[in-house]
Structures are given as C-alpha cells and as structure tokens.
Design a protein around this motif. Structure first.
Motif, PDB file in Angstrom:
ATOM      1  N   ASN A  60       0.860  -1.184   0.000  1.00 53.03           N
ATOM      2  CA  ASN A  60       0.000   0.000   0.000  1.00 53.03           C
ATOM      3  C   ASN A  60       0.897   1.235   0.000  1.00 53.03           C
ATOM      4  O   ASN A  60       1.637   1.478   0.944  1.00 53.03           O
ATOM      5  N   ARG A  61       0.841   2.023  -1.041  1.00 49.76           N
ATOM      6  CA  ARG A  61       1.737   3.171  -1.190  1.00 49.76           C
ATOM      7  C   ARG A  61       1.043   4.486  -0.888  1.00 49.76           C
ATOM      8  O   ARG A  61       1.510   5.555  -1.279  1.00 49.76           O
ATOM      9  N   LYS A  62      -0.088   4.400  -0.175  1.00 52.63           N
ATOM     10  CA  LYS A  62      -0.837   5.618   0.139  1.00 52.63           C
ATOM     11  C   LYS A  62      -0.873   5.946   1.626  1.00 52.63           C
ATOM     12  O   LYS A  62      -1.154   7.074   2.008  1.00 52.63           O
ATOM     13  N   ILE A  63      -0.619   4.939   2.475  1.00 49.50           N
ATOM     14  CA  ILE A  63      -0.673   5.228   3.913  1.00 49.50           C
ATOM     15  C   ILE A  63       0.619   5.903   4.372  1.00 49.50           C
ATOM     16  O   ILE A  63       1.709   5.573   3.912  1.00 49.50           O
ATOM     17  N   THR A  64       0.478   6.875   5.269  1.00 48.86           N
ATOM     18  CA  THR A  64       1.638   7.641   5.771  1.00 48.86           C
ATOM     19  C   THR A  64       1.853   7.454   7.267  1.00 48.86           C
ATOM     20  O   THR A  64       2.973   7.607   7.753  1.00 48.86           O
ATOM     21  N   LYS A  65       0.777   7.155   7.982  1.00 49.19           N
ATOM     22  CA  LYS A  65       0.879   6.976   9.437  1.00 49.19           C
ATOM     23  C   LYS A  65      -0.105   5.904   9.871  1.00 49.19           C
ATOM     24  O   LYS A  65      -1.221   5.830   9.357  1.00 49.19           O
ATOM     25  N   VAL A  66       0.332   5.048  10.813  1.00 57.11           N
ATOM     26  CA  VAL A  66      -0.536   4.002  11.335  1.00 57.11           C
ATOM     27  C   VAL A  66      -0.554   4.080  12.856  1.00 57.11           C
ATOM     28  O   VAL A  66       0.507   4.143  13.499  1.00 57.11           O
ATOM     29  N   THR A  67      -1.754   4.098  13.415  1.00 55.31           N
ATOM     30  CA  THR A  67      -1.932   4.026  14.862  1.00 55.31           C
ATOM     31  C   THR A  67      -2.561   2.676  15.189  1.00 55.31           C
ATOM     32  O   THR A  67      -3.636   2.345  14.659  1.00 55.31           O
ATOM     33  N   ILE A  68      -1.883   1.909  16.027  1.00 57.55           N
ATOM     34  CA  ILE A  68      -2.315   0.545  16.347  1.00 57.55           C
ATOM     35  C   ILE A  68      -2.983   0.529  17.714  1.00 57.55           C
ATOM     36  O   ILE A  68      -2.395   0.928  18.717  1.00 57.55           O
ATOM     37  N   GLN A 128       5.460   6.942  10.017  1.00 55.70           N
ATOM     38  CA  GLN A 128       5.264   6.934  11.473  1.00 55.70           C
ATOM     39  C   GLN A 128       4.289   5.837  11.887  1.00 55.70           C
ATOM     40  O   GLN A 128       3.260   5.617  11.249  1.00 55.70           O
ATOM     41  N   VAL A 129       4.653   5.142  12.972  1.00 51.30           N
ATOM     42  CA  VAL A 129       3.789   4.112  13.555  1.00 51.30           C
ATOM     43  C   VAL A 129       3.633   4.408  15.037  1.00 51.30           C
ATOM     44  O   VAL A 129       4.631   4.600  15.744  1.00 51.30           O
ATOM     45  N   VAL A 130       2.398   4.471  15.501  1.00 49.59           N
ATOM     46  CA  VAL A 130       2.114   4.682  16.925  1.00 49.59           C
ATOM     47  C   VAL A 130       1.462   3.415  17.465  1.00 49.59           C
ATOM     48  O   VAL A 130       0.386   3.021  17.001  1.00 49.59           O
ATOM     49  N   ILE A 131       2.133   2.780  18.409  1.00 52.04           N
ATOM     50  CA  ILE A 131       1.598   1.551  19.004  1.00 52.04           C
ATOM     51  C   ILE A 131       1.053   1.870  20.397  1.00 52.04           C
ATOM     52  O   ILE A 131       1.806   2.282  21.280  1.00 52.04           O
ATOM     53  N   ARG A 132      -0.238   1.708  20.574  1.00 51.63           N
ATOM     54  CA  ARG A 132      -0.867   1.980  21.870  1.00 51.63           C
ATOM     55  C   ARG A 132      -1.027   0.716  22.703  1.00 51.63           C
ATOM     56  O   ARG A 132      -1.239   0.783  23.914  1.00 51.63           O
ATOM     57  N   SER A 133      -0.922  -0.431  22.066  1.00 46.11           N
ATOM     58  CA  SER A 133      -1.108  -1.698  22.767  1.00 46.11           C
ATOM     59  C   SER A 133       0.100  -2.048  23.629  1.00 46.11           C
ATOM     60  O   SER A 133       1.249  -1.845  23.235  1.00 46.11           O
ATOM     61  N   THR A 134      -0.183  -2.614  24.790  1.00 42.51           N
ATOM     62  CA  THR A 134       0.879  -3.151  25.650  1.00 42.51           C
ATOM     63  C   THR A 134       0.852  -4.687  25.645  1.00 42.51           C
ATOM     64  O   THR A 134       1.519  -5.332  26.444  1.00 42.51           O
ATOM     65  N   LYS A 135       0.076  -5.253  24.690  1.00 36.56           N
ATOM     66  CA  LYS A 135      -0.160  -6.692  24.686  1.00 36.56           C
ATOM     67  C   LYS A 135       0.560  -7.417  23.551  1.00 36.56           C
ATOM     68  O   LYS A 135       0.435  -8.639  23.418  1.00 36.56           O
ATOM     69  N   ILE A 136       1.324  -6.711  22.733  1.00 34.14           N
ATOM     70  CA  ILE A 136       1.931  -7.345  21.564  1.00 34.14           C
ATOM     71  C   ILE A 136       2.995  -8.357  21.981  1.00 34.14           C
ATOM     72  O   ILE A 136       3.916  -8.049  22.733  1.00 34.14           O
ATOM     73  N   THR A 137       2.850  -9.573  21.454  1.00 33.70           N
ATOM     74  CA  THR A 137       3.802 -10.651  21.766  1.00 33.70           C
ATOM     75  C   THR A 137       4.591 -11.086  20.535  1.00 33.70           C
ATOM     76  O   THR A 137       5.593 -11.788  20.652  1.00 33.70           O
ATOM     77  N   LYS A 138       4.119 -10.670  19.344  1.00 29.85           N
ATOM     78  CA  LYS A 138       4.794 -11.115  18.136  1.00 29.85           C
ATOM     79  C   LYS A 138       4.677 -10.066  17.031  1.00 29.85           C
ATOM     80  O   LYS A 138       3.606  -9.543  16.775  1.00 29.85           O
ATOM     81  N   ILE A 139       5.815  -9.778  16.395  1.00 30.13           N
ATOM     82  CA  ILE A 139       5.853  -8.962  15.184  1.00 30.13           C
ATOM     83  C   ILE A 139       6.505  -9.827  14.117  1.00 30.13           C
ATOM     84  O   ILE A 139       7.666 -10.209  14.233  1.00 30.13           O
ATOM     85  N   GLY A 140       5.762 -10.173  13.085  1.00 31.52           N
ATOM     86  CA  GLY A 140       6.229 -11.120  12.078  1.00 31.52           C
ATOM     87  C   GLY A 140       7.367 -10.597  11.225  1.00 31.52           C
ATOM     88  O   GLY A 140       7.647  -9.387  11.174  1.00 31.52           O
ATOM     89  N   TYR A 184       9.094  -3.758   6.692  1.00 33.23           N
ATOM     90  CA  TYR A 184      10.248  -3.766   5.777  1.00 33.23           C
ATOM     91  C   TYR A 184       9.884  -2.990   4.511  1.00 33.23           C
ATOM     92  O   TYR A 184       8.832  -3.174   3.918  1.00 33.23           O
ATOM     93  N   GLY A 185      10.787  -2.095   4.102  1.00 34.79           N
ATOM     94  CA  GLY A 185      10.563  -1.354   2.868  1.00 34.79           C
ATOM     95  C   GLY A 185       9.659  -0.150   3.027  1.00 34.79           C
ATOM     96  O   GLY A 185       9.014   0.277   2.064  1.00 34.79           O
ATOM     97  N   ASN A 186       9.609   0.431   4.231  1.00 33.11           N
ATOM     98  CA  ASN A 186       8.824   1.644   4.453  1.00 33.11           C
ATOM     99  C   ASN A 186       9.656   2.872   4.074  1.00 33.11           C
ATOM    100  O   ASN A 186      10.677   2.751   3.399  1.00 33.11           O
ATOM    101  N   ALA A 187       9.212   4.068   4.489  1.00 33.22           N
ATOM    102  CA  ALA A 187       9.974   5.279   4.213  1.00 33.22           C
ATOM    103  C   ALA A 187      11.390   5.129   4.785  1.00 33.22           C
ATOM    104  O   ALA A 187      11.624   4.349   5.718  1.00 33.22           O
ATOM    105  N   LYS A 188      12.348   5.889   4.238  1.00 32.58           N
ATOM    106  CA  LYS A 188      13.755   5.738   4.644  1.00 32.58           C
ATOM    107  C   LYS A 188      13.951   5.942   6.140  1.00 32.58           C
ATOM    108  O   LYS A 188      14.806   5.298   6.752  1.00 32.58           O
ATOM    109  N   LYS A 189      13.175   6.856   6.704  1.00 31.60           N
ATOM    110  CA  LYS A 189      13.230   7.074   8.153  1.00 31.60           C
ATOM    111  C   LYS A 189      11.870   6.719   8.737  1.00 31.60           C
ATOM    112  O   LYS A 189      10.872   7.357   8.420  1.00 31.60           O
ATOM    113  N   LEU A 190      11.835   5.679   9.545  1.00 30.82           N
ATOM    114  CA  LEU A 190      10.584   5.229  10.154  1.00 30.82           C
ATOM    115  C   LEU A 190      10.622   5.484  11.662  1.00 30.82           C
ATOM    116  O   LEU A 190      11.512   4.994  12.359  1.00 30.82           O
ATOM    117  N   LYS A 191       9.655   6.244  12.141  1.00 30.61           N
ATOM    118  CA  LYS A 191       9.553   6.539  13.573  1.00 30.61           C
ATOM    119  C   LYS A 191       8.446   5.693  14.187  1.00 30.61           C
ATOM    120  O   LYS A 191       7.314   5.691  13.685  1.00 30.61           O
TER     121      LYS A 191
END
Length: 353
Positions: free
Chosen positions: A273-281, A301-313, A318-325
């Motif tokens: 998907n080449r249209k999304i710029t920011k994701v809030t989880i 930019q990715v904002v993770i609000r969950s404290t329950k994440i046990t796995k990131i595949g 991979y292959g996002n903008a050159k600088k990913l926050k």
C-alpha cells in the motif's frame, strides 16, 4: 458459512422458479376454474406477508423439505431447508444462520444478491408454464386444513412431452391459496400456505448471534476476519489495501449491534500500500503478522498503543519510508525494540516512548 449459504440459496431460487412471474393463458374447461384462478392470482399478488411449508413425497415416503416465511413490510424472511435454518434481514443486509452441530447462532453480512425479498423474486401463485399446453378443470369444493376450498386441477403438458398435474386449493371466501400440489411420475410436492401477521427475527437470535469464525466484514476502509480459533468476540485486520493517509487500527469494531475486539493484523494486510503515511495501532492488538506493512513506501510513522503485543512477524515493517519513527508505550520500550529489530527492517528505525 458462505458455501453453505450458496447451496441454501441455490435451492431456494430453484423452488421460487417453480412459481415465477410470467403469465400463462389457461384453456379453461369451464368459466368457474378460470375465474377462481384469476381472483386467487390477484389476491396472492397483493400479499405482503406469507408463509408456506413444502413436503416432498417419493416412493411413498413423505418428508418436510422446506419452510419459508416472507414479510415485505419488515423486509425479513425465515427459511428452513433440509434442517438448515436462516433468517434474512434485507433492511440491514444481514443473514442469521443456526449451526445445529455447534448449537449456536451466527450472523454474517449479506449483499443484495443474497437477500431474496425483491418483488420479482416472490410470486405466490403458479403461473410459469411457458410453452406448455394447459387445461384447467373445476373439481368442486373440499375441506382442506379445516377451510372450505375450491379445488381446481391444471393438467400440464410441456413441449418436451412431460406431463403433470397441479392442484390448487383456494379459500372459498377470501380467494387465498391454501395449498398447491404438483404431481408428476410418482413424485408429489405439496406447498401448504399460511398467513402470519408478521415475520420478525426473534430477540434471542439477535442477542446470541456472533460472527462465525473465518467470516469477514468491512468497517470503514478496512476489512476484518474472525480467526478460526476465535474465543469470544474478536477480529483481526485482514485487508487494508484501500486505506490511505493516516490509518487507525481501532480498539474495537461494531457489527450487528455487538462490539468485537481488534486483536491482530494479518500477514500482508497492508502490503504494497503506497498511500498510507501513518498508522496508529489500537490497545487490543496482540500480533502483527509477517509482511503486514511490507513495502508501504510512504509509511513514516507508527504509533503503538497496545501493551499486549507478543509477536511482530518477519518483515512486518520492511521497505517503508527511509526514516521510520515508531512510538511505543513507555513500559514496553525495550521489549518492542527487540521485537522490531528481530522482525527485520530496512529503514533507519527510531523507537521512542
């Protein structure tokens, strides 16, 4: 659910085709037969609520094949076919299905092609004998289901040579159809009609029904799927290909009046998907599938609000903008850094709280 529903509805279309909407000219043996059929046809065409049971008799064995109730006022129908039970809600585009093995009610979205309450699909008297020779005779009156009925027999001969009889039992006073019996080569199909005040989905069905494992629903620009191993009301994001700009994975979604926790993001859900710029989880997400945001090249930019994440595949980001926050909860800073690095990223990654 989908395969079962397709079989269910195909059978229903076949049965509805038996009394479709094309007009036939009867060669009446006397005036009474043709006149009664005409009055009955007018009365039945005006009906807004109808129910009927279908019985099949073959080789001496009589069994209930189907029951159906239709209410064009409430836009609701009930169907029981070969032991399967459904309510169809045209107004809200929902289908409720009872799983007899699991003893549970499930609900699923139903598009317009699956809701069978259009006027052209529901005609209540047999008219469709195209290309056939039909003679119609009056057989007098008869008590049928405790109602005094006019009995009329139509002798039908198709252009293929097939011949059969259709017997109508018409209420002597109201001209409502009490029954329609089709006899052909040792097989008998009986349609027994009744007239309920209304057809509505029972509250216990609405209250107890949940999305069936494996089924999908849409909410906003995202598609969600119920995990096959689901316990409770949970869904995962399965497709975000139409999302653009700033995207939020919500804590919950609502379907058919019930809330479902969003507990995961499936593999490749947003890939390429080449249209999304920011994701809030959202705070209920536990897993982020492999390649879920693979080559989302404008994702910065990715904002993770969950404290329950046990796995990131693998290669989830991979292959996002050159600088990913990536912004994470303070209590999970160390753990999520490790999970992100282990999953492999190609961007210059900055993880902060």
């Amino acid at each position: 659910m989908k395969r079962r529903m397709e079989y269910f509805l195909v059978c229903l279309f076949v049965l509805l085709g038996i009394f479709g909407g094309r007009k036939v000219v009867f060669a009446a043996e006397n005036k009474d037969a043709e006149g009664i059929i005409g009055k009955c046809q007018t009365v039945m065409s005006a009906k807004k609520v109808l129910a009927y049971d279908i019985y099949m008799t073959y080789e001496g064995q009589r069994e209930k094949f189907m029951a159906m109730s239709v209410d064009k006022n409430t836009k609701t129908s009930y169907v029981e076919l070969l032991g399967e039970v459904m309510y169809l809600d045209e107004r809200n585009k929902l289908i409720y299905h009872y799983d007899s093995e699991k003893k549970k009610w499930y609900v699923a979205p139903g598009d317009s092609s699956e809701i069978l309450l259009e006027d052209e699909d529901v005609n209540y008297i047999y008219q469709d004998i195209e290309g056939a020779q039909v003679t119609c005779e009056y057989n007098g009156t008869e008590i049928f289901q405790n109602v005094s009925c006019e009995k009329i027999t139509s002798h039908v001969k198709e252009d293929t040579g097939e011949a059969y009889d259709i017997i109508y039992y018409v209420n002597e006073n109201t001209y409502e159809l009490c029954a329609e019996v089709i006899e052909q080569e040792g097989m008998i199909m009986e349609l027994l009609f009744s007239y309920p005040d209304a057809v509505q989905i029972p509250e216990n069905v609405k209250n107890s029904s949940v999305l069936e494992p494996g089924s999908t629903v849409k909410s906003g620009k995202l598609q969600y799927r119920v995990p096959k191993s689901a316990k409770g009301r949970v869904v995962e994001v399965s497709n975000g290909s139409k999302a653009a700009g700033k995207v939020t994975i919500p804590d919950t979604i609502t379907f058919a009046g019930k809330k479902y926790k969003v507990t995961g993001i499936e593999a490749k859900a947003f890939a390429n998907n080449r249209k999304i710029t920011k994701v809030t989880i959202g705070k209920n997400v536990k897993t982020i599938g492999k390649m879920s945001f693979y080559k989302c090249k404008k994702l910065k930019q990715v904002v993770i609000r969950s404290t329950k994440i046990t796995k990131i595949g693998q290669k989830a980001f991979y292959g996002n903008a050159k600088k990913l926050k990536v912004k994470v909860p303070k209590s999970k800073l160390g753990k999520y850094k490790k999970l992100l690095k282990k999953s492999k990223v190609s961007s210059r990654l900055t993880v902060s709280r």
